[in-house]
Design a protein around this motif. Structure first.
Motif, PDB file in Angstrom:
ATOM      1  N   GLY A   1       0.788  -1.238   0.000  1.00 28.01           N
ATOM      2  CA  GLY A   1       0.000   0.000   0.000  1.00 28.01           C
ATOM      3  C   GLY A   1       0.807   1.267   0.000  1.00 28.01           C
ATOM      4  O   GLY A   1       0.347   2.301  -0.457  1.00 28.01           O
TER       5      GLY A   1
ATOM      6  N   PRO B   1       5.250   2.783   0.545  1.00 22.43           N
ATOM      7  CA  PRO B   1       6.618   2.350   0.801  1.00 22.43           C
ATOM      8  C   PRO B   1       6.815   2.065   2.295  1.00 22.43           C
ATOM      9  O   PRO B   1       6.282   2.778   3.144  1.00 22.43           O
ATOM     10  CB  PRO B   1       7.452   3.561   0.371  1.00 22.43           C
ATOM     11  CG  PRO B   1       6.580   4.335  -0.568  1.00 22.43           C
ATOM     12  CD  PRO B   1       5.184   4.110  -0.087  1.00 22.43           C
TER      13      PRO B   1
ATOM     14  N   ASP C   1       7.210  -7.792   0.563  1.00 25.80           N
ATOM     15  CA  ASP C   1       6.793  -6.409   0.289  1.00 25.80           C
ATOM     16  C   ASP C   1       6.235  -6.400  -1.135  1.00 25.80           C
ATOM     17  O   ASP C   1       6.978  -6.541  -2.098  1.00 25.80           O
ATOM     18  CB  ASP C   1       8.021  -5.495   0.424  1.00 25.80           C
ATOM     19  CG  ASP C   1       7.707  -4.037   0.151  1.00 25.80           C
ATOM     20  OD1 ASP C   1       6.560  -3.714  -0.209  1.00 25.80           O
ATOM     21  OD2 ASP C   1       8.634  -3.211   0.284  1.00 25.80           O
ATOM     22  N   THR C   2       4.920  -6.266  -1.245  1.00 22.81           N
ATOM     23  CA  THR C   2       4.281  -6.410  -2.549  1.00 22.81           C
ATOM     24  C   THR C   2       3.895  -5.048  -3.117  1.00 22.81           C
ATOM     25  O   THR C   2       3.114  -4.327  -2.520  1.00 22.81           O
ATOM     26  CB  THR C   2       2.991  -7.238  -2.429  1.00 22.81           C
ATOM     27  OG1 THR C   2       2.120  -6.576  -1.510  1.00 22.81           O
ATOM     28  CG2 THR C   2       3.270  -8.634  -1.940  1.00 22.81           C
TER      29      THR C   2
ATOM     30  N   TRP D   1       1.839  -3.102  -5.929  1.00 26.10           N
ATOM     31  CA  TRP D   1       0.799  -3.208  -6.965  1.00 26.10           C
ATOM     32  C   TRP D   1      -0.173  -2.064  -6.816  1.00 26.10           C
ATOM     33  O   TRP D   1       0.056  -1.158  -6.016  1.00 26.10           O
ATOM     34  CB  TRP D   1       0.110  -4.573  -6.930  1.00 26.10           C
ATOM     35  CG  TRP D   1      -0.619  -4.955  -5.665  1.00 26.10           C
ATOM     36  CD1 TRP D   1      -0.082  -5.106  -4.418  1.00 26.10           C
ATOM     37  CD2 TRP D   1      -2.007  -5.256  -5.534  1.00 26.10           C
ATOM     38  NE1 TRP D   1      -1.053  -5.493  -3.542  1.00 26.10           N
ATOM     39  CE2 TRP D   1      -2.245  -5.593  -4.193  1.00 26.10           C
ATOM     40  CE3 TRP D   1      -3.081  -5.294  -6.429  1.00 26.10           C
ATOM     41  CZ2 TRP D   1      -3.507  -5.943  -3.712  1.00 26.10           C
ATOM     42  CZ3 TRP D   1      -4.322  -5.658  -5.956  1.00 26.10           C
ATOM     43  CH2 TRP D   1      -4.529  -5.986  -4.615  1.00 26.10           C
ATOM     44  N   GLN D   2      -1.254  -2.084  -7.604  1.00 20.86           N
ATOM     45  CA  GLN D   2      -2.209  -0.970  -7.633  1.00 20.86           C
ATOM     46  C   GLN D   2      -3.614  -1.502  -7.916  1.00 20.86           C
ATOM     47  O   GLN D   2      -3.754  -2.623  -8.421  1.00 20.86           O
ATOM     48  CB  GLN D   2      -1.868  -0.025  -8.793  1.00 20.86           C
ATOM     49  CG  GLN D   2      -0.429   0.399  -8.866  1.00 20.86           C
ATOM     50  CD  GLN D   2      -0.154   1.278 -10.067  1.00 20.86           C
ATOM     51  OE1 GLN D   2      -0.292   0.847 -11.213  1.00 20.86           O
ATOM     52  NE2 GLN D   2       0.255   2.510  -9.819  1.00 20.86           N
ATOM     53  N   THR D   3      -4.610  -0.658  -7.665  1.00 18.45           N
ATOM     54  CA  THR D   3      -5.981  -1.013  -8.034  1.00 18.45           C
ATOM     55  C   THR D   3      -6.001  -1.461  -9.496  1.00 18.45           C
ATOM     56  O   THR D   3      -6.685  -2.414  -9.867  1.00 18.45           O
ATOM     57  CB  THR D   3      -6.899   0.221  -7.867  1.00 18.45           C
ATOM     58  OG1 THR D   3      -6.739   0.712  -6.539  1.00 18.45           O
ATOM     59  CG2 THR D   3      -8.344  -0.126  -8.115  1.00 18.45           C
TER      60      THR D   3
ATOM     61  N   ASP E   1       4.172   5.741 -10.580  1.00 21.71           N
ATOM     62  CA  ASP E   1       5.063   5.642  -9.424  1.00 21.71           C
ATOM     63  C   ASP E   1       6.493   5.922  -9.855  1.00 21.71           C
ATOM     64  O   ASP E   1       6.876   5.643 -10.987  1.00 21.71           O
ATOM     65  CB  ASP E   1       5.013   4.226  -8.821  1.00 21.71           C
ATOM     66  CG  ASP E   1       3.953   4.116  -7.740  1.00 21.71           C
ATOM     67  OD1 ASP E   1       3.842   5.044  -6.918  1.00 21.71           O
ATOM     68  OD2 ASP E   1       3.235   3.108  -7.715  1.00 21.71           O
TER      69      ASP E   1
ATOM     70  N   ARG F   1       4.473   7.984  -5.405  1.00 26.14           N
ATOM     71  CA  ARG F   1       3.727   8.509  -6.549  1.00 26.14           C
ATOM     72  C   ARG F   1       4.436   9.707  -7.179  1.00 26.14           C
ATOM     73  O   ARG F   1       5.063  10.512  -6.494  1.00 26.14           O
ATOM     74  CB  ARG F   1       2.329   8.940  -6.110  1.00 26.14           C
ATOM     75  CG  ARG F   1       1.489   7.840  -5.522  1.00 26.14           C
ATOM     76  CD  ARG F   1       0.971   6.838  -6.485  1.00 26.14           C
ATOM     77  NE  ARG F   1       0.201   7.397  -7.575  1.00 26.14           N
ATOM     78  CZ  ARG F   1      -0.601   6.665  -8.354  1.00 26.14           C
ATOM     79  NH1 ARG F   1      -0.725   5.344  -8.161  1.00 26.14           N
ATOM     80  NH2 ARG F   1      -1.262   7.219  -9.336  1.00 26.14           N
TER      81      ARG F   1
ATOM     82  N   LYS G   1      -1.021   8.787  -0.480  1.00 27.61           N
ATOM     83  CA  LYS G   1      -1.387   7.569   0.234  1.00 27.61           C
ATOM     84  C   LYS G   1      -1.439   7.935   1.714  1.00 27.61           C
ATOM     85  O   LYS G   1      -0.418   8.078   2.365  1.00 27.61           O
ATOM     86  CB  LYS G   1      -0.356   6.466  -0.007  1.00 27.61           C
ATOM     87  CG  LYS G   1      -0.263   5.926  -1.411  1.00 27.61           C
ATOM     88  CD  LYS G   1      -1.528   5.337  -2.012  1.00 27.61           C
ATOM     89  CE  LYS G   1      -2.174   4.191  -1.350  1.00 27.61           C
ATOM     90  NZ  LYS G   1      -2.174   2.904  -1.979  1.00 27.61           N
TER      91      LYS G   1
ATOM     92  N   ARG H   1      -5.810   5.515  -0.775  1.00 27.38           N
ATOM     93  CA  ARG H   1      -5.434   6.296  -1.950  1.00 27.38           C
ATOM     94  C   ARG H   1      -6.427   7.428  -2.180  1.00 27.38           C
ATOM     95  O   ARG H   1      -7.626   7.192  -2.231  1.00 27.38           O
ATOM     96  CB  ARG H   1      -5.403   5.348  -3.144  1.00 27.38           C
ATOM     97  CG  ARG H   1      -5.123   6.012  -4.466  1.00 27.38           C
ATOM     98  CD  ARG H   1      -4.738   4.958  -5.480  1.00 27.38           C
ATOM     99  NE  ARG H   1      -4.855   5.458  -6.828  1.00 27.38           N
ATOM    100  CZ  ARG H   1      -4.598   4.727  -7.905  1.00 27.38           C
ATOM    101  NH1 ARG H   1      -4.212   3.467  -7.770  1.00 27.38           N
ATOM    102  NH2 ARG H   1      -4.732   5.233  -9.105  1.00 27.38           N
TER     103      ARG H   1
END
Ligand code: WTA
Length: 653
Positions: free
Chosen positions: A387, A389, A411-412, A414-416, A505, A520, A526, A531
């Motif tokens: 979600g 950093p 640590d993933t 990604w985005q909507t 990003d 971003r 965030k 968001r």
């Protein structure tokens, strides 16, 4: 249950790697998978689609690209709810699909087996059909973290309706905008929910948000013991009880829309991000399985995200169910009745995969550390973060205090828009490095480019873009808004003919070839992992009757990552404490409390260019106590000194 304590990581050369025990149980442990997948990504994903998902009929073409659009598994047919439920019934009908923990301590948890969930989903699907909901219709879902959210979403998927979930903390206006954009026929909501020991009402906002819209029926879950009157309103449980349990699934094309989810971009109006059925299912299935090393025998996965956000869709609900796993969800707040609640839930339910956001981790570091007992956390195997950093301190704290120095931190990034995770370390491969997300998921490629789309060297900061072929779970457009889709994601393709998806990003590739996300590059913030855009807030504040204009910028915050600060120019008169409180309340009513500005400053003028553009960059520098650059372009340089005079020591909330 006695839990065997195993060390899943080991330290080598100053970095953490999977231990031999982890390698033994990992679905993937050989890093050759990356090169292998990239030789032919389409073939690679086709193999995964065949293995992980049940299709009614196989696709004719793996991938088709006509930028800015692309399709996966063209001609393939499937039903998403069948993949989450029916196919598990024979072998796992009595297995727990969902454990729900209500917030009040005196209420017992609810456990739904695959069979009972299937039955409820089929019944509710029939209810929706009875209301005239057909394939392709939109159903708005405005629910807290209760099982009915999952039941409703899967019921939509069963009949080919598109669900559009709206975060329950959003205000009535935000709900209304989303209902109207999707022309939703039905709204599923609740009378309220429990939060921090209190009853929070939802129904008033639901009524206000649906009034005068396309919504013909409102189905209300009775969570707080209320009852609703009026011809439009029906009670969830009553209609469910009387419904038929047999429900033939609607067979969908792979490219048919499964859901839309609104998210913030640079402009004020949120966009309805479209996700399809087949590609999304494939990415949700495999990323859940590989990122968290989810095994369907004894794993219990707890993703703490609310269903109102994409993480709640993919990892609290769909990913674990597609895998035949057990998902746990919790209704309430981490500090109710005190900060030991989460850890008790982990212990009592043997949670093995835990996925949360850096904000939560930082909150526990600050206020909740004394409530953590390492003995409560021995069932954990993999820890995820998402979600925003994650900073070095939070990462190390998570590793030691929650993971007992035993569990990998995944640590993933990604985005909507990406539907599922895309950049991460895999538990059986590693390395697990603080602040570094890792590698693109096998079969996907990201690079860092400059503003003309030219690839940057290692170590150089630039824009994070994804290369063609795009991951199967990627968005397939913005709902009824082609222009916005092109403008937001495809500038490199449009301007420079480079087939790159723009993530908005910033990032760089480190010496080891791993990607570090820096945040971003657009006007999206965030805030505590939520968001939102500065423009969305500005639009909300600007409609207040006393406001002439305003500018919103984020400032760093120790726990929430960032918080919004508003600079407000009044139509007349002076600002006051009372007006600040009034403006905050106004934002609560327009957007919801998550968007509330932490600080409000009243200024006489905002720094602007000759063409009238507000220079937020200058406001940001002033807040950071840096000397702002580029003042020559301003039409009103005096405004800078005036702003300086107004801002004191900014600390946020
Ligand atoms: C940020 C949430 C750093 C990023 C799944 C992205 C992250 C935005 C990470 C999407 C991470 C997400 N490290 N930043 N591991 N994960 N982000 O749409 O700025 O709510 O563009 O999806 O969150 O937020 P969204």
């Amino acid at each position: 249950m006695l839990v065997k304590i195993v060390k899943y990581i080991t330290k080598k050369g100053g970095k953490y790697w999977p231990s031999a025990e982890m390698k033994k149980i990992a679905w993937v442990s050989d890093n050759k998978i990356y090169a292998k997948a990239l030789k032919n990504p389409v073939k690679f994903w086709e193999g995964l689609a065949k293995e992980g998902i049940s299709w009614e009929s196989k696709w004719k073409k793996g991938y088709e690209e006509k930028l800015p659009y692309f399709k996966w598994f063209v001609g393939g047919k499937l039903n998403f709810s069948v993949n989450c439920l029916d196919r598990h019934l024979e072998k796992k009908g009595d297995k727990i699909a969902l454990t729900w923990i209500p917030e009040p301590l005196e209420e017992k948890s609810v456990k739904l087996t695959y069979r009972s969930l299937h039955s409820k989903v089929c019944k509710f699907a029939n209810v929706l059909r009875g209301f005239g909901v057909k394939k392709g219709d939109v159903v708005a879902v405005y629910l807290p973290m209760i099982p009915e959210a999952l039941i409703t979403m899967l019921a939509c998927a069963r009949i080919g309706a598109i669900h559009s979930v709206v975060f329950s903390a959003f205000a009535a206006d935000a709900l209304k905008a989303r209902i109207e954009d999707g022309s939703a026929k039905v709204l599923v909501t609740a009378d309220g929910y429990y939060r921090r020991g209190k009853k929070v009402s939802l129904i008033e906002k639901a009524k206000k948000g649906s009034k005068g819209t396309s919504v013909e029926k409102v189905v209300v879950v009775n969570r707080l013991g209320g009852s609703v009157k009026g011809s439009k309103f029906v009670d969830f449980n009553s209609v469910l009880e009387s419904a038929d349990e047999e429900c033939k699934p609607e067979i969908m094309k792979s490219e048919d829309t499964l859901f839309i989810l609104y998210t913030s971009g640079t402009t004020g109006k949120p966009k309805g991000v479209i996700h399809d059925t087949g590609g999304y299912a494939v990415q949700a299935y495999w990323t859940t399985k590989w990122d968290f090393n989810l095994h369907d025998d004894d794993d219990v996965m707890w993703c703490t995200a609310d269903v109102g956000w994409v993480t709640g869709h993919t990892y609290a609900f769909y990913g674990p169910l597609l895998n035949g796993g057990t998902s746990l969800i919790y209704e309430g707040s981490p500090d109710f009745p005190d900060f030991s609640r989460w850890w008790k839930i982990i212990k009592e339910n043997n949670v093995s995969v835990f996925y949360t956001a850096p904000t939560a981790i930082r909150m526990f570091m600050k206020s909740g550390e004394k409530f953590i007992k390492s003995k409560d956390l021995e069932s954990l195997r993999v820890l995820g973060t998402v979600g925003e950093p994650i900073d070095n301190d939070a990462w190390n704290w998570y590793l030691e205090k929650i993971g007992g120095g035993r569990c990998p931190i995944i640590d993933t990034w990604w985005q909507t828009e990406t539907g599922g995770t895309l950049i991460t370390a895999l538990p059986g491969i590693g390395p697990f490095v603080p602040t570094v997300a890792g590698m693109s998921f096998p079969g996907v490629q990201h690079i860092i480019v400059d503003d003309k789309g030219v690839e940057k060297k290692k170590g150089e900061l630039g824009f994070l873009v994804q290369k063609s072929p795009f991951a199967p779970g990627m968005l397939h457009g913005v709902y009824k808004n082609h222009k916005k889709y092109v403008e937001t994601y495809w500038r490199f393709w449009k301007k420079f003919k480079k087939p790159y998806y723009d993530s908005s990003d910033g990032a760089f590739v480190n010496r080891d070839g791993l990607i570090r996300i820096t945040g971003r590059t657009d006007d999206v913030m965030k805030v505590a992992g939520h968001r939102m855009s500065t423009a969305e807030l500005e639009d909300a504040i600007n409609v207040h009757k006393k406001v002439n204009e305003c500018a919103v910028v984020p400032i760093p915050h120790k726990i929430k990552g960032e918080v919004p600060v508003a600079f407000v120019v009044l139509k007349s008169g002076e600002g006051s404490e009372e007006l600040i409180a009034g403006l905050k309340k106004h934002v609560d009513n327009k957007l919801g409390p998550t968007a509330r500005p932490a600080v409000v400053y009243f200024v006489k003028d905002l720094p602007k260019t000759r063409s009238g553009k507000i220079m937020r960059r200058i406001l940001k520098s002033l807040l950071a106590k840096e000397e702002p650059k580029g003042l020559m372009t301003l039409v009103n340089p005096d405004s800078v000194e005036a702003v300086k005079g107004v801002i004191g020591d900014v600390k946020g909330e």
